[in-house]
Design a protein around this motif. Structure first.
Motif, PDB file in Angstrom:
ATOM      1  N   LEU A   1     -11.180  34.303  40.469  1.00 20.00           N
ATOM      2  CA  LEU A   1     -10.328  33.389  40.975  1.00 20.00           C
ATOM      3  C   LEU A   1      -8.915  33.426  40.419  1.00 20.00           C
ATOM      4  CD1 LEU A   1     -12.771  30.352  41.622  1.00 20.00           C
ATOM      5  CD2 LEU A   1     -11.769  31.867  43.433  1.00 20.00           C
ATOM      6  N   ASP A   2      -8.929  33.677  39.075  1.00 17.86           N
ATOM      7  CA  ASP A   2      -7.617  33.713  38.582  1.00 17.86           C
ATOM      8  C   ASP A   2      -6.898  35.088  38.979  1.00 17.86           C
ATOM      9  OD1 ASP A   2      -7.996  31.484  37.237  1.00 17.86           O
ATOM     10  OD2 ASP A   2      -8.640  32.599  35.294  1.00 17.86           O
TER      11      ASP A   2
ATOM     12  N   GLU B   1     -20.256  32.000  35.638  1.00 18.25           N
ATOM     13  CA  GLU B   1     -18.991  31.122  35.745  1.00 18.25           C
ATOM     14  C   GLU B   1     -17.857  31.557  35.277  1.00 18.25           C
ATOM     15  OE1 GLU B   1     -17.756  26.383  34.418  1.00 18.25           O
ATOM     16  OE2 GLU B   1     -19.882  27.348  34.154  1.00 18.25           O
ATOM     17  N   LYS B   2     -17.806  32.213  33.977  1.00 15.91           N
ATOM     18  CA  LYS B   2     -16.691  32.853  33.495  1.00 15.91           C
ATOM     19  C   LYS B   2     -16.184  33.902  34.132  1.00 15.91           C
ATOM     20  CE  LYS B   2     -17.369  31.466  28.663  1.00 15.91           C
ATOM     21  NZ  LYS B   2     -17.898  31.952  27.414  1.00 15.91           N
TER      22      LYS B   2
ATOM     23  N   SER C   1     -14.492  32.666  37.503  1.00 17.89           N
ATOM     24  CA  SER C   1     -13.195  32.213  37.040  1.00 17.89           C
ATOM     25  C   SER C   1     -12.098  33.067  36.903  1.00 17.89           C
ATOM     26  CB  SER C   1     -13.610  31.413  35.832  1.00 17.89           C
ATOM     27  OG  SER C   1     -12.023  30.846  35.224  1.00 17.89           O
TER      28      SER C   1
END
Length: 135
Positions: free
Chosen positions: A35-36, A28-29, A32
């Protein structure tokens, strides 16, 4: 004896569940971070589009001012400034195109030196190495 066997099974199952939960959190990190990174690249493209719009807006302003039908002493036949017929127009068009070219080259040089625009292979590998969470 049988109870100890069940306790060991439950303990190993809990350990496996904790490992899976940690793996899910790290994935998940990682997603993330990716996506960032994609959002930041889109913001940079948006900034570049805004800069280009401002550049063309300034040049179109100059063209629209010279396209208006105002009486001005710049285009009189007696040539008060000593400029020949069409020389002033050619001068303004040349300066406008030169300004636009310098602005475009400056913008390209800025984004090239800050590595904002071209994500080469080394940059992609850098993202992958940075975003991987060691378990």
């Amino acid at each position: 004896m049988l109870l100890e066997s069940y306790a060991q099974e439950v303990g190993s199952t809990l350990g496996a569940l904790e490992a899976i939960a940690y793996s899910i959190e790290s994935t998940e990190k990682f997603v993330s971070f990716r996506l960032d990174s994609a959002r930041n690249r889109l913001l940079k493209v948006d900034v570049l589009a805004g800069i280009l719009a401002a550049m063309f807006g300034c040049c179109s302003f100059i063209a629209s001012v010279f396209g208006m039908n105002f009486k001005t002493p710049l285009f009189e036949e007696d040539e008060p400034l000593g400029l020949g017929e069409g020389t002033l127009f050619n001068l303004v068009v040349g300066l406008t195109l030169g300004l636009l070219l310098v602005w475009c080259v400056g913008t390209y040089c800025f984004f090239s030196t800050h590595r904002c625009w071209r994500p080469g292979k080394a940059r992609r590998d850098q993202y992958l190495e940075r975003d991987v969470i060691v378990t």
